[in-house]
Every structure is written in C-alpha cells, then in structure tokens.
Write an enzyme that holds these catalytic residues in place. Structure first.
Site, PDB file in Angstrom:
ATOM      1  N   HIS A 258      39.781   3.511  -3.734  1.00 25.89           N
ATOM      2  CA  HIS A 258      39.973   2.242  -4.448  1.00 25.89           C
ATOM      3  C   HIS A 258      38.673   1.441  -4.391  1.00 25.89           C
ATOM      4  CE1 HIS A 258      40.559   1.077  -0.249  1.00 25.89           C
ATOM      5  NE2 HIS A 258      40.145  -0.120  -0.622  1.00 25.89           N
TER       6      HIS A 258
ATOM      7  N   HIS B 120      32.199  -1.139  -4.535  1.00 31.44           N
ATOM      8  CA  HIS B 120      32.001   0.269  -4.163  1.00 31.44           C
ATOM      9  C   HIS B 120      33.340   0.912  -3.847  1.00 31.44           C
ATOM     10  CE1 HIS B 120      32.276  -1.730  -0.271  1.00 31.44           C
ATOM     11  NE2 HIS B 120      32.688  -0.548   0.207  1.00 31.44           N
TER      12      HIS B 120
END
EC number: 3.1.4.58
Length: 170
Positions: A40, A122
């Site tokens: 995620h 990220h």
C-alpha cells in the site's frame, strides 16, 4: 498489540501482482519482503486510536472530495535509517499531495496532528534491507487510483494489515 491505524492508497490486484512480481529480483540478502496483500501507499499514519477518535477520523474522510488520478510507479530506492526498500512515483501527480493535505486538514479536526516531516510517497517492498541505490524501473507500473482506505496494522505474520473502510475518489 493495539491496532495501528492509517489512511492509504490500496492497489488493485493487477497493480499489487505487478509490484510483488518485482520484489524477488530486488530483495537484498536478509531482507524481509512485504506480504503482497500488505502492499500500500500510506497517506497518513494515525497510530493507536480510541474508538471516538477512530469514528471522528472516519467522518473526516467522509468529507474528502478528491478526484481520482493515475500514478506511475517507476523508481525503487532505500531508506537507510529505517532499512526499508521501497518503490514510488518519481514525479507524483499534483493530486497526490493535494489529497494528503486535504486529509491532514480534515484529520486535524479530530486532534490528529500531521506528521511534521515532508511527505514522501512510497510502497514498502521489504524491511531489514541493506542499502540499495535509487534507480528507475525500465518499465513503470501504472496505477489508476480510485479510492482511499482506512486500514489497521496488527502484529504477527503477513498479511498484517486489514482494510476497515473504503472511500471512492470522484
């Protein structure tokens, strides 16, 4: 261990599988790969929350009116201090930091302060990773972001995260 709550972008199956397929070739010796179901992109980390604050955070997300957008995951790198191997967009679209700012503003009404560090989008690929240089992927992974989620982290083996609720981006 108590639940650690966060808002995130959760990839669909095709994006998740494309990212997960690249991890083995990047994995340094001794690193612990992220479970594919746990991949995620965090928008806001909240930590452990009392039930009333959790309810407030959900109502805050109800007020978000962000547009859907596309991400191009095209680089891989390493956070040395945290020993994290990651992938990310080299040039995030303006919609991503705008969504984070809107979410942080809404969450502030619940007494939840924004992280003072600059936002660095990220996806964590592995933990306990030795140094790796930042580099571009020859073939980017395209992700059509259509929702944000509220999820919680739990201890133990992967998958370690569970999605509680989803909000569609317009």
């Amino acid at each position: 261990m108590s639940e650690r709550w966060f808002f995130a972008l959760w990839p669909d199956e095709a994006v998740r599988d494309a990212v997960a397929a690249r991890i083995p070739a990047l994995l340094p010796v001794g690193a612990r790969a992220t479970h594919p179901s746990d991949l995620h992109l965090t928008l806001a980390f909240l930590g452990p929350l009392a039930s009333d604050v959790l309810g407030c955070a959900e109502r805050a997300a109800d007020r978000i009116r962000a547009a859907a957008f596309d991400l191009e995951i095209d680089r891989v790198g390493h956070f040395a201090r945290a020993r994290v191997l990651w992938c990310a967009p080299a040039s995030p679209p303006d919609a991503l930091p705008a969504l984070v700012a809107d979410l942080q503003e809404q969450l502030s009404t619940c007494g939840l302060a924004a992280d003072p560090r600059p936002y660095r989008p990220h996806i964590t690929l592995a933990r306990k990773a030795a140094a790796a240089p930042v580099s571009e992927w020859p073939t980017p992974i395209r992700w059509s972001v259509r929702e944000l989620v509220l999820a919680a982290g739990y201890g133990g083996p992967g998958p370690r995260y569970r999605v509680r609720r989803r909000w569609t981006l317009i």
